[in-house]
Every structure is written in structure tokens, then in C-alpha cells.
Design a protein around this motif. Structure first.
Motif, short mmCIF file in Angstrom:
data_model
loop_
_atom_site.label_atom_id
_atom_site.label_comp_id
_atom_site.label_asym_id
_atom_site.label_seq_id
_atom_site.Cartn_x
_atom_site.Cartn_y
_atom_site.Cartn_z
N GLY A 99 0.82 -1.21 0.00
CA GLY A 99 0.00 0.00 0.00
C GLY A 99 0.85 1.25 0.00
O GLY A 99 0.40 2.32 0.40
N SER A 100 2.12 1.12 -0.47
CA SER A 100 3.03 2.28 -0.51
C SER A 100 3.50 2.47 -1.94
O SER A 100 3.86 1.51 -2.62
CB SER A 100 4.23 2.04 0.40
N LYS A 101 3.49 3.73 -2.40
CA LYS A 101 4.01 4.05 -3.73
C LYS A 101 5.33 4.81 -3.64
O LYS A 101 5.84 5.31 -4.63
CB LYS A 101 2.98 4.86 -4.51
N LYS A 102 5.88 4.90 -2.44
CA LYS A 102 7.14 5.62 -2.24
C LYS A 102 8.30 4.64 -2.40
O LYS A 102 8.43 3.67 -1.66
CB LYS A 102 7.16 6.25 -0.85
N ILE A 103 9.15 4.91 -3.39
CA ILE A 103 10.30 4.04 -3.64
C ILE A 103 11.53 4.70 -3.02
O ILE A 103 12.17 5.55 -3.61
CB ILE A 103 10.52 3.82 -5.15
N ASP A 104 11.85 4.32 -1.79
CA ASP A 104 13.00 4.94 -1.13
C ASP A 104 14.16 3.97 -0.96
O ASP A 104 15.29 4.36 -0.74
CB ASP A 104 12.60 5.51 0.24
N THR A 105 13.88 2.68 -1.03
CA THR A 105 14.95 1.71 -0.86
C THR A 105 14.51 0.38 -1.46
O THR A 105 13.32 0.13 -1.63
CB THR A 105 15.29 1.51 0.64
N SER A 106 15.48 -0.46 -1.78
CA SER A 106 15.15 -1.79 -2.28
C SER A 106 14.74 -2.67 -1.11
O SER A 106 15.38 -2.68 -0.06
CB SER A 106 16.36 -2.39 -3.00
N LEU A 107 13.68 -3.42 -1.29
CA LEU A 107 13.18 -4.29 -0.23
C LEU A 107 13.68 -5.72 -0.37
O LEU A 107 13.50 -6.53 0.54
CB LEU A 107 11.64 -4.29 -0.24
N VAL A 108 14.29 -6.03 -1.52
CA VAL A 108 14.70 -7.41 -1.79
C VAL A 108 15.76 -7.86 -0.77
O VAL A 108 16.73 -7.16 -0.51
CB VAL A 108 15.25 -7.53 -3.23
N GLY A 109 15.53 -9.05 -0.19
CA GLY A 109 16.45 -9.60 0.78
C GLY A 109 16.16 -9.22 2.21
O GLY A 109 16.82 -9.70 3.14
N GLU A 110 15.17 -8.34 2.42
CA GLU A 110 14.83 -7.90 3.78
C GLU A 110 13.97 -8.94 4.49
O GLU A 110 13.28 -9.75 3.86
CB GLU A 110 14.08 -6.57 3.74
N THR A 111 13.99 -8.89 5.82
CA THR A 111 13.19 -9.78 6.66
C THR A 111 11.96 -9.04 7.18
O THR A 111 12.08 -7.95 7.74
CB THR A 111 14.01 -10.31 7.85
N ILE A 112 10.80 -9.63 6.98
CA ILE A 112 9.54 -9.06 7.46
C ILE A 112 9.13 -9.79 8.74
O ILE A 112 9.26 -11.02 8.84
CB ILE A 112 8.42 -9.24 6.41
N THR A 113 8.62 -9.05 9.70
CA THR A 113 8.07 -9.67 10.91
C THR A 113 6.85 -8.90 11.37
O THR A 113 6.56 -7.81 10.86
CB THR A 113 9.14 -9.73 12.03
N SER A 114 6.12 -9.46 12.32
CA SER A 114 4.90 -8.84 12.81
C SER A 114 5.23 -7.66 13.72
O SER A 114 6.17 -7.72 14.52
CB SER A 114 4.07 -9.87 13.58
N TYR A 115 4.45 -6.59 13.60
CA TYR A 115 4.67 -5.42 14.46
C TYR A 115 4.30 -5.73 15.91
O TYR A 115 4.96 -5.26 16.84
CB TYR A 115 3.83 -4.25 13.93
N LYS A 116 3.23 -6.54 16.12
CA LYS A 116 2.77 -6.85 17.48
C LYS A 116 3.69 -7.84 18.18
O LYS A 116 3.99 -7.71 19.36
CB LYS A 116 1.35 -7.43 17.41
N ASN A 117 4.11 -8.88 17.45
CA ASN A 117 4.94 -9.93 18.04
C ASN A 117 6.17 -10.15 17.16
O ASN A 117 6.25 -11.13 16.40
CB ASN A 117 4.13 -11.23 18.18
N PRO A 118 7.13 -9.22 17.20
CA PRO A 118 8.27 -9.28 16.26
C PRO A 118 9.27 -10.39 16.58
O PRO A 118 9.47 -10.74 17.75
CB PRO A 118 8.92 -7.90 16.42
N ALA A 119 9.86 -10.95 15.54
CA ALA A 119 10.97 -11.89 15.71
C ALA A 119 12.23 -11.12 16.07
O ALA A 119 12.37 -9.94 15.73
CB ALA A 119 11.17 -12.68 14.42
#
Length: 598
Positions: free
Chosen positions: A261-281
């Protein structure tokens, strides 16, 4: 999880990966017969026109085996060309196994071995698949022996198939279920997901392909990028079958797509780790290896007014291609543009074509160059990727060029021709091994000699059977010079090149003659020169357009004619001092083509 299988399809170029993907989709009824067409996963026009895969594509298929058990197969069709090997390494990180496709007529090639070694490093299960067995010149038994002797992997679970006719596809699907292990990870653990790929969609914004390593991800969930600490909300998620299917949740072990839901291209996301905001790894997943460009070239918009559009287009391509490097550059002749790094000439051509097709921006590209290491007399070492920024020669102690280790695999009868080409490219042989009818040759060759047309020359002299894999080895001292091109005594920074001294004069003459052929004539002579350290080594002149001022002199004294000629000469000299020379874009295109064909 026990009924999920994640795997990639890897092979050398033209061994039938994409056709095999089509048959898997067809067999699992991912598309109806009416929706089915060739090269389903090649989404770009460029891929269809050239017959190559440029971007890795993921698809989830539902397969019911002979025991009526339902399995979900997540597979990724990867590129085979050496210029897109980074796509393969990213795809392998999302899998537990790979299908190694080998052409039963051509056998093992260099890129086959390279991909296989990558899979072995990641400890993935490798399933050998011999494709094109329907062709009369296929030799499966010989290829199996080569797999055992050259790649040194078990051949107990091999599959014979024909992607064109569909023979052996059911056997392959059953082998995938039995041979490739189920995903690891825990459903109840905190969310950990790896972003494999991202691209920009003008309607949805940033879209990413992810692999869930632990936990679950639901729609409208708030997530955090662990490394950058940036927070996003998942607008939508789902899978490709290959049609886009929307889901409410992605579970552990699944591969799917998400929209931030973001159209702002500020950095490459490839290779990044996603986690939950409520219960983060707490821990990051292993990041992708940083990719170093092999060649650099300046890209400039033909229309300077489109610079902002050009900059935004490059950022969108970088989101989709982590191997593309860019930094702003200003040329006195071409204006504002970007210095871009690529993995090879094909990569450069694809990026240029995508800019022109997808964003309608005409591009001028400068001649490609590799990165050089220069030691100055004050012991400072600089890395140079732009010949126009070459330091003054009297400040340089040593110039080092990048050297690559080349592994060439070829049938025996082409060995002599290939060795001859390697010697012409200033190569030094390291080793040579004979495997039955195949020969493995290793050469140390300057990277500048490889990136231009070495691969094409190999294919020509070997009738397409030789294959090449290369990697950067070291920087080595070399006798290199910077060649400046001057047009009407003005140095053209975009045409500056770095070359080996023994080839400098010969190549300079070719460049000068080429420019002379394309330059339009003016009312005054235009000198075109090539210089090394302010010494002119080659020159040509574009002759002026002359008016016959003697046409009205049908008689009379000779002094009258001399007077008219002297007046014309003075006028030409004044014009030369104040006249501007417009360099047509064809000069830059033809110079680039010359470097490719050198």
C-alpha cells in the motif's frame, strides 16, 4: 506444511526450463486449455522476442497424486543466462530443492555446473531431469555418466522427460513429492518472511514476492522491516497460479505476493526480513549476497526535459533488479544522466530496452567499461569506473585491471579454436581436463576482454556447444592508457575509453574513421583526433562544404581569383573559431556497437 513443496527450476540457457514450466502448469490445471499459451511465465515482451527468461517467476500449483493426496507445489522458473545469475541465487533461498534441467542432446554446460554448485552450497536437494528425450540425437545414458563424473551428484532419482510433448511430466511430479523435502519452520513462532523480489505497479504501488519461513501473515496486519525498522500495513496478499489469486492469510512454508500500500520508492526491499509489528521476531534471516557490477556505462536521456522521468524510471527498475547500480553523472556533452553498473552487455541492453518500452524514454549509452584499480604515487588507491575521471598520468604509479577466472566446457573438436580465441583475449591457461567427449578449460582473462563479445565468439566457433562461466579473481598490473577523443579540438568526455597499450592505436583509428563517416559536414573543416597524454595518435578530417567563389570569374587577371580565395579562407577561419559542431546520437550508438563487435 507436509503437503507443500518449494523448488526452483535451474538450467543453462535454452535447455527448456520455461517449456517445462508450461507443461507443469498445464498438467496441474493452473490454467484452462483456453487460457494456456507458450511461455506463460515470461511476462515481458522482451522475454518472448528474445526467447530467454529475464525475471524469475513464481507459481503455486495444486496437484493430486496417484493416492488422491493434495499437494501444493511452489516453484520458480529462473533465467539461464550468465547475466541474470543473481535471479537464480535469490530464488534458491526460497526453496528446499531444485530441478536441474539438462538438455539430453547438448549435455552439461558451464552454467549448469554453476547453478548446481549454488544449490549444493545451500544444501538443497537436487533432482536431475533430462529434457528433450524426444529428439533423435538425444543420448540420456551418456549425459547421466557426465552428471556422475563432472557434477558429482547422485543420479538414482533422475527423470527422463520431454517438455515439448509432455512425456514424463507425471513421473516428474511424483518424484518432486517424494524427493524434495517439506518446508521447515513453526506455525506458532513469530513471523519471519524473506522478500525474494519486488516491483512497482502503477495501480497497487510496491508488490513483493515473499517466502514465509516461520509463523503466518494475514491481510491488514501491521508489519515491520527488521533491518530498517520501517512499518507497513499489508493491503492485500495471495498467490500466483499463475493468475493472481487473493487470500486472507499466507501460512508457514508458502510462497506468495503482498502489497504494502506504498508508492514511495525509497529503498530496495529485496532480501529484507519481514516480521509482525505486534509480536516481532528477534533475528534476521540470512541476507542476499551483495552483487558487484561487472561493467559500467553512462545512460543519458535523449531529451534533457525527461531527466526527472528518467530518474524515477531507474528507481523503479532498481526495485525490481537488485544488480542494477546507479549514481548521478554530468557530462559536458550529454548533460545530466546516471552512471550505471551492469552484470554484462545483455543486462545493459535489457535495461535500455525496458526504459524505452515501459517508460517511453529514448536513451544514449556511452561505451561500457570495467572498474579499474589505480595506485597513485602518494600510495592512495582509487577505484575508477568512469574513464573521463582518469587522474593525471604524472600522478599515477600503477594501473591494475580486473582479471576473471573463466571456466569453459566444450566438446573436444572445438578445443583448438577456443584456445586461439583465449590467447587473442590475452588469456593465460590455468588447467585443462578431459571428461570422455567433453573438455573443461580454465583461463585467466582480463574482464574487459570477456564482457564485450567473448561469449558470442565462443558460441560461433563451437556451433553453440561451448559454454562459459566466469567470476572476478583479482586486480593485476597492466599496461593501460586512456584514449581521449577530440572533435573540433573539443574533448568529448562521453567517448573517452581505457584500453591496453598494444591495441590503442589500431582501435583509435577505427573509432576515428567511424566518427568521420557519421559526422555531418560543416562550412569549415572538422578535425577528429585521438590522443594519449596529449599526444595525437590518430586523426581524420571531415572536409568542409565549399562554395565555388571563382564561378563568376570567367576571365581577367589571376590576382582577382587569388583575392576571392583569400577572402573565403579568412571567412572559413572565423567560422571555425565561433562555429558549433553538433554531434549526432548515431556517433555514440555506433561507438557502443564497435566495442561490442571488437
Amino acid at each position: 506444511m507436509k503437503n507443500i513443496r518449494n523448488f526452483s527450476i535451474i538450467a543453462h540457457i535454452d535447455h527448456g526450463k520455461t517449456t517445462l514450466s508450461d507443461r507443469l502448469i498445464q498438467k496441474c490445471k493452473g490454467l484452462t486449455p483456453r487460457e494456456m499459451f507458450n511461455q506463460v511465465l515470461d511476462s515481458m515482451d522482451l522475454e518472448r522476442e528474445r526467447g530467454i527468461t529475464i525475471k524469475a517467476q513464481t507459481v503455486t500449483l495444486k496437484y493430486i497424486n496417484k493416492k488422491n493426496e493434495v499437494f501444493f507445489l511452489n516453484f520458480i522458473d529462473t533465467p539461464g543466462h550468465v547475466n541474470f545469475s543473481h535471479e537464480v541465487s535469490r530464488s534458491l533461498s526460497a526453496c528446499e530443492g531444485v530441478i536441474l534441467v539438462i538438455d539430453a542432446t547438448q549435455g552439461i554446460e558451464a552454467q549448469t555446473i554453476a547453478h548446481c554448485y549454488q544449490a549444493q552450497k545451500l544444501k538443497l536437494k537436487i533432482l536431475p531431469v533430462l529434457n528433450k528425450i524426444d529428439l533423435p540425437n538425444s543420448n540420456p545414458q551418456k549425459i547421466l555418466q557426465d552428471i556422475k563424473n563432472i557434477i558429482k551428484i547422485p543420479i538414482n532419482n533422475f527423470v527422463l522427460c520431454s517438455a515439448k510433448t509432455g512425456k514424463g511430466i507425471t513421473t516428474l511430479l511424483e518424484k518432486i513429492i517424494k524427493f524434495i523435502p517439506k518446508p521447515l519452520g513453526q506455525n506458532n513462532a513469530p513471523l519471519q518472511a524473506l522478500i525474494i523480489d519486488s516491483w512497482f505497479d502503477k495501480y497497487f504501488g510496491i508488490v513483493s514476492i515473499i517466502r514465509i519461513k516461520n509463523g503466518n501473515l494475514t491481510k491488514k496486519e501491521k508489519i515491520i522491516i527488521l533491518r530498517t525498522k520501517k512499518i507497513y500495513t499489508i493491503e492485500n496478499l495471495g498467490i500466483f497460479t499463475p493468475k493472481r489469486i487473493y487470500k486472507k492469510c499466507l501460512h508457514n512454508g508458502e510462497v506468495g505476493w503482498i502489497i504494502f500500500g506504498s508508492k514511495k520508492i525509497d529503498t530496495s526491499l529485496v532480501g529484507e526480513t519481514i516480521t509482525s509489528y505486534k509480536n516481532p521476531a528477534k533475528s534476521l534471516l540470512p541476507k542476499f549476497k551483495k552483487i558487484t557490477p561487472k561493467i559500467y556505462a553512462g545512460l543519458f536521456p535523449l531529451n534533457p526535459k525527461k531527466y526527472i522521468l528518467f530518474r524515477d524510471a531507474l528507481n523503479k527498475l532498481k526495485l525490481n533488479d537488485m544488480s542494477l547500480f546507479t549514481e548521478p553523472e554530468n557530462s559536458e556533452i550529454l548533460g545530466f544522466g546516471f552512471r550505471c553498473g551492469f552484470l554484462g552487455l545483455l543486462h545493459l541492453e535489457i535495461i535500455q530496452s525496458r526504459l524505452e518500452r515501459e517508460y517511453n524514454i529514448k536513451i544514449i549509452s556511452t561505451a561500457p567499461t570495467v572498474i579499474y584499480e589505480i595506485m597513485l604515487k602518494n600510495k592512495k588507491i582509487i577505484l575508477l569506473d568512469n574513464p573521463s575521471k582518469f587522474p593525471p598520468f604524472n600522478t599515477i604509479k600503477e594501473i591494475r585491471e580486473p582479471i576473471a577466472l573463466c571456466d569453459i566446457l566444450t566438446p573436444i573438436k572445438y578445443v583448438g579454436k577456443i584456445i586461439k580465441i583465449c590467447i587473442q583475449k590475452r588469456g593465460i591457461q590455468k588447467k585443462i581436463f578431459y571428461h570422455d567427449t567433453q573438455v573443461s578449460i580454465s583461463y585467466i582473462i582480463p574482464l574487459a576482454e570477456i564482457i564485450l563479445n567473448f561469449f558470442d565468439q565462443l558460441k560461433i566457433v563451437s556451433s553453440g556447444y561451448a559454454s562459459l562461466e566466469y567470476k572476478f579473481e583479482k586486480f593485476q598490473k597492466s599496461n593501460l592508457v586512456k584514449i581521449d577523443i577530440l572533435i573540433n579540438n573539443l574533448k568529448i568526455d562521453a567517448l573517452t575509453t581505457i584500453q591496453h597499450k598494444k591495441n590503442a592505436i589500431q582501435n583509435s583509428k577505427k573509432i576515428i574513421e567511424n566518427i568521420k563517416r557519421l559526422m555531418p559536414r560543416q562550412q569549415f573543416n572538422i578535425p577528429i583526433q585521438a590522443s594519449i597524454e596529449n599526444h595525437i595518435i590518430a586523426r581524420a578530417t571531415v572536409q568542409q562544404l565549399r562554395k565555388n567563389v571563382l564561378s563568376k570569374c570567367y576571365g581577367g587577371d589571376i590576382s582577382r581569383k587569388k583575392k576571392l580565395l583569400q577572402q573565403q579562407k579568412k571567412g572559413k577561419n572565423r567560422m571555425k573559431k565561433i562555429g558549433n559542431v553538433n554531434i549526432p546520437q548515431e556517433v555514440f550508438f555506433s561507438t557502443l556497437q564497435m566495442h561490442k563487435n571488437k
